[in-house]
Enzyme design. Structure first.
Site, PDB file in Angstrom:
ATOM      1  N   ASP A 389       1.155  -1.633   0.025  1.00 34.84           N
ATOM      2  CA  ASP A 389       0.116   0.236  -0.083  1.00 34.84           C
ATOM      3  C   ASP A 389       1.514   1.287  -0.070  1.00 34.84           C
ATOM      4  OD1 ASP A 389      -2.303   1.915   0.339  1.00 34.84           O
ATOM      5  OD2 ASP A 389      -1.983   1.240   2.323  1.00 34.84           O
ATOM      6  N   GLU A 392       3.190   5.182  -4.024  1.00 35.14           N
ATOM      7  CA  GLU A 392       2.309   5.696  -5.526  1.00 35.14           C
ATOM      8  C   GLU A 392       3.601   6.007  -5.497  1.00 35.14           C
ATOM      9  OE1 GLU A 392       0.067   5.440  -2.531  1.00 35.14           O
ATOM     10  OE2 GLU A 392      -1.365   4.476  -4.336  1.00 35.14           O
ATOM     11  N   ASP A 468      -9.151   4.189  -2.050  1.00 33.30           N
ATOM     12  CA  ASP A 468      -9.724   4.378  -0.926  1.00 33.30           C
ATOM     13  C   ASP A 468     -10.878   4.911  -1.614  1.00 33.30           C
ATOM     14  OD1 ASP A 468      -8.127   3.784   0.613  1.00 33.30           O
ATOM     15  OD2 ASP A 468      -7.104   5.620   0.852  1.00 33.30           O
TER      16      ASP A 468
HETATM   17  C1  GLC Z   1      -4.558   3.605   2.650  1.00 33.41           C
HETATM   18  C2  GLC Z   1      -5.235   2.247   2.281  1.00 33.41           C
HETATM   19  C3  GLC Z   1      -6.010   1.442   2.814  1.00 33.41           C
HETATM   20  C4  GLC Z   1      -5.422   1.331   4.549  1.00 33.41           C
HETATM   21  C5  GLC Z   1      -5.215   2.089   4.806  1.00 33.41           C
HETATM   22  C6  GLC Z   1      -3.973   1.905   6.523  1.00 33.41           C
HETATM   23  O1  GLC Z   1      -5.128   4.355   2.884  1.00 33.41           O
HETATM   24  O2  GLC Z   1      -5.713   2.524   0.752  1.00 33.41           O
HETATM   25  O3  GLC Z   1      -6.804   0.474   2.867  1.00 33.41           O
HETATM   26  O4  GLC Z   1      -6.540   0.566   5.125  1.00 33.41           O
HETATM   27  O5  GLC Z   1      -4.177   2.934   4.124  1.00 33.41           O
HETATM   28  O6  GLC Z   1      -3.144   0.884   6.449  1.00 33.41           O
END
Ligand code: GLC
Length: 747
Positions: A389, A392, A468
């Protein structure tokens, strides 16, 4: 003068060079540059140019499928098919666009440095373009490609946002009779204009780099998509468990919470194969650590989950906490593995969940190997897969929410790059590092990685979820064209947060979202902290019973999904398909996004609005069986169908087959004896189904089977085409409108 080169031709005028390279008779690379030497392809490209039998007459290059006319003065090209239809025409290009428009905040150039304008010809639709909001057809729109942590900009997904988590600079032009694809191999911030500013012009631009693109021709869009996968690659064959239902939440904060979810899944007979741990499993959000208090005896916990037949996936973000004494930080500093500031001296320090963080420089192969190896301890603790995650990369320390564009990356050979060139590749390189690491560590297993940021080619390493979203009906609806266009952009293994990530879901929305989720390749329920819980039991028994139905439906078709995943792995064709991909000549099949095809023969019509009682659907040529009642619907017609809360309308094409199995609690629980080939009566067809053990890599050595099923004059014939996996028998259900015949076939 146009001259032959090893793999193509080269031409030059007073200012520029044009190089043409053949990858196939219908896959051609065009590069405009100021220097004579041909630039290297980006990491996205895996194909090699080929020496082909092509001819040059005056200024016309001819392959066995295309004619390319080069204007020797301007070096612009026109491309025709062999019947003389114009497929592509350059209007203008520029490798040094002069602009007096000032640089905006976040170094966003108003006018890109390189530009190619093509004439808008016969295209009635533009598709692909990766992860974008809005309808399926992108004609008449403009967009950028710059991987972005959308929500960090406090914006919900909406059509006014240019940039999403993923950047795939690939688009497809199509009409009823022909199609082409253009892959712009440029990792800088790129821009597409599909006849928005000027309705006669389609253009692509970039903030830097080279004007280097691949033109791919196909009689159909399906052919183009398949050929695009020859350039940037295909998804690996997944472990079948990851095609099952998956449960996540930010966060299950300790071992008891996680175990409780596992137990409730089994107690409530909700089929589920994978559970996730979000950032709170770590010690102070330090990647590759585990909180030893909240997750005491982690190995034991993982073992308990394994006994209940769950796989465990944990999140890993690229940001490494700045903290002396933390081994990942210390080692990375010691070995000079992190991205540098613009002066190329000190490490760039941004901010992610752990606070001040540094970012691994994945451009260096040795860093990728190091990062891959860091997963060893997690795997030894019993973790199965990795969720990448914030790659980017996301950075909360500045208004641009990412690393400054003048940060420095380097290669193992000490070649220096600005972040502006590497940014879009960052998530790709992290997924590559993780995939290669897991491949080494997890002997004879199929690595599972889920990523948020991606570039063209990331499909070779990771499944993708679309980041998200919110618990709103609009996001449920808009996820469909997003998935379909991702599929057309080489990304088959995709899905979104089922139930919605931020905001409060409702029982009805959760039901409808699960009904769609059960038909999307990656099927995971996930929600943000402080939102209403949305596990299947969260809204009581009545809702749970309906939700269970969706999950059961998914498991009934899990071997069918697996076969479609095999098709994506083998041929690059997406599991989810816009209707026109199978019915290109049918004008009514175009631009539908409230329904789609799973494979070539299952029409799925999700309900994406609250409270509706009827829905208009379109069924293309042929006859279609209602999946539940077997009632026959005529094709080439619109139908107004009744909507019930506990059902997603699904139809199966007559004269086709699907794989269906009896439901259980997890995928390994499905007995081979329960596996059925379901043949829907109709005109003659032939189809080959793929079988293997579903989780090892033994298929690479031939341990798999291919079973051919044939319907001829309403008679079924089945034979193994290749039987390396010990298929002894299979059940066949032969479905008619008012009856079903069952056979057991032994080999
Ligand atoms: C980001 C991710 C989400 C995750 C959060 C905390 O917003 O896109 O899926 O739960 O981070 O890690």
């Amino acid at each position: 003068m146009i001259k032959r080169t090893t793999y193509g031709y080269t031409a030059e005028n007073d200012n520029y060079f044009l190089d043409i390279e053949f990858f196939d008779h219908d896959i051609i690379r065009f590069v405009y540059s100021k220097e004579k030497s041909l630039p290297k392809t980006s990491s996205a490209v895996i194909a090699e140019p080929r020496k082909l039998e092509v001819s040059l007459n005056n200024n016309i290059v001819e392959t066995s499928r295309l004619k390319i006319v080069i204007d020797e003065k301007t070096l612009r090209v026109k491309i025709y098919d062999l019947e003389g239809q114009l497929l592509s025409e350059d209007l203008d290009y520029d490798l040094d666009v002069k602009s007096d428009k000032k640089i905006e905040k976040c170094h966003k150039l108003k006018e890109a440095k390189i530009l190619l304008k093509k004439k808008k010809l016969w295209e009635t639709g533009i598709y692909g373009t990766g992860e974008k909001y809005g309808f399926l057809n992108k004609l008449g729109s403009k967009m950028e490609n710059w991987c972005s942590d959308v929500l960090a900009h406090t914006q919900l997904h909406n059509p006014l946002i240019d940039n999403y988590h993923t950047s795939i600079p690939f688009y497809i032009g199509a009409d009823l009779n022909k199609s082409y694809g253009i892959y712009f191999d440029n990792t800088f911030r790129t821009y597409f204009d599909f006849a928005k500013e000027d309705q006669d012009v389609i253009s692509f631009r970039a903030d830097g780099g080279k004007l280097d693109y691949y033109f791919i021709y196909g009689a159909t869009t399906k052919e183009v998509v398949q050929k695009y996968s020859e350039i940037t690659g295909k998804m690996p064959l997944p472990d079948i468990a990851y095609l099952g239902y998956q449960q996540c939440r930010w966060s299950y904060k300790n071992r008891d919470e996680l175990l409780d979810v596992a137990i409730k899944m089994r107690e409530n007979k909700i089929p589920c194969d994978v559970l996730y741990l979000d950032i709170d499993y770590m010690d102070n959000y330090k990647v590759f650590t585990i909180d030893s208090v909240a997750f005491k005896d982690f190995k034991k916990l993982a073992l308990e989950l394994k006994k209940m037949n769950f796989k465990l996936v944990v999140i890993i973000d690229p940001g490494v906490k700045v903290e002396k004494g933390y081994s990942v930080y210390d080692e990375g500093i010691d070995k000079d593995y992190f991205v540098k500031m613009s002066d190329n001296k000190s490490e760039y320090i941004g901010e992610v969940w752990p606070g001040k963080s540094v970012f691994p420089d994945f451009m260096q192969e040795k860093v990728r190997i190091w990062w891959g190896e860091l997963h060893r301890n997690l795997i030894e603790q019993g973790i199965d897969g990795i969720w990448n995650d914030m790659n980017e990369p996301a950075d909360m320390s500045n208004d641009c929410k990412t690393l400054p564009e003048d940060c420095k990356h380097k290669t193992d050979e000490n070649q220096i790059f600005d972040h502006s060139e590497i940014h879009n590749l960052y998530g790709f390189l992290e997924a590559e590092a993780t995939y290669n690491g897991l491949e080494k560590i997890q002997e004879n297993k199929r690595p599972f990685i889920l990523t948020r940021a991606a570039f063209a080619g990331s499909q070779r390493y990771a499944a993708l979820w679309t980041g998200d979203n919110a618990s709103i009906w609009e996001h449920l609806e808009m996820s469909i064209p997003m998935f379909l266009n991702l599929g057309l952009s080489g990304y088959s293994f995709v899905g979104g947060d089922v139930g919605g990530f931020i905001g409060e879901t409702t029982p009805e929305l959760l039901i409808r979202w699960n009904q769609l989720g059960a038909f999307t390749p990656f099927y995971r329920n996930h929600s943000a902290c402080q939102t209403t819980h949305q596990e299947p039991w969260a809204f009581g028994k009545e809702t749970m019973d309906i939700l269970r139905h969706s999950m059961n439906q998914r498991y009934e078709l899990i071997y069918h999904f697996y076969n479609l995943a095999y098709e994506s792995y083998n041929k690059g064709i997406p599991m989810l398909r816009p209707v026109f991909l199978e019915y290109q000549k049918d004008p009514r099949a175009y631009d539908l996004h409230e329904q789609f095809l799973l494979g070539e023969n299952i029409m799925v019509c999700p309900v994406v609005r609250p409270g509706i009682k009827k829905k208009m659907i379109y069924l293309p040529e042929g006859q279609w069986f209602d999946y539940y009642t077997h009632e026959i619907y005529e094709g080439k017609q619109y139908h107004m169908i009744d909507i019930e809360i506990d059902k997603i309308p699904v139809f199966v094409l007559s004269g086709s087959a699907i794989l269906r199995s009896n439901v259980n609690q997890f995928v390994d629980d499905i007995e081979c004896e329960n596996l059925n080939i379901e043949v829907y009566d109709g005109s003659d067809f032939e189809k080959i189904f793929y079988f293997d053990d579903g989780n090892t890599r033994n298929y690479e050595d031939g341990t798999y089977s291919l079973i051919k099923i044939k319907l001829e004059n309403h008679k079924i014939e089945i034979e193994p085409v290749y039987n390396g996996f010990d298929m002894h028998q299979i059940n066949v259900n032969y479905v008619f409108e008012d009856s079903t015949e069952n056979y057991l076939i032994t080999f």
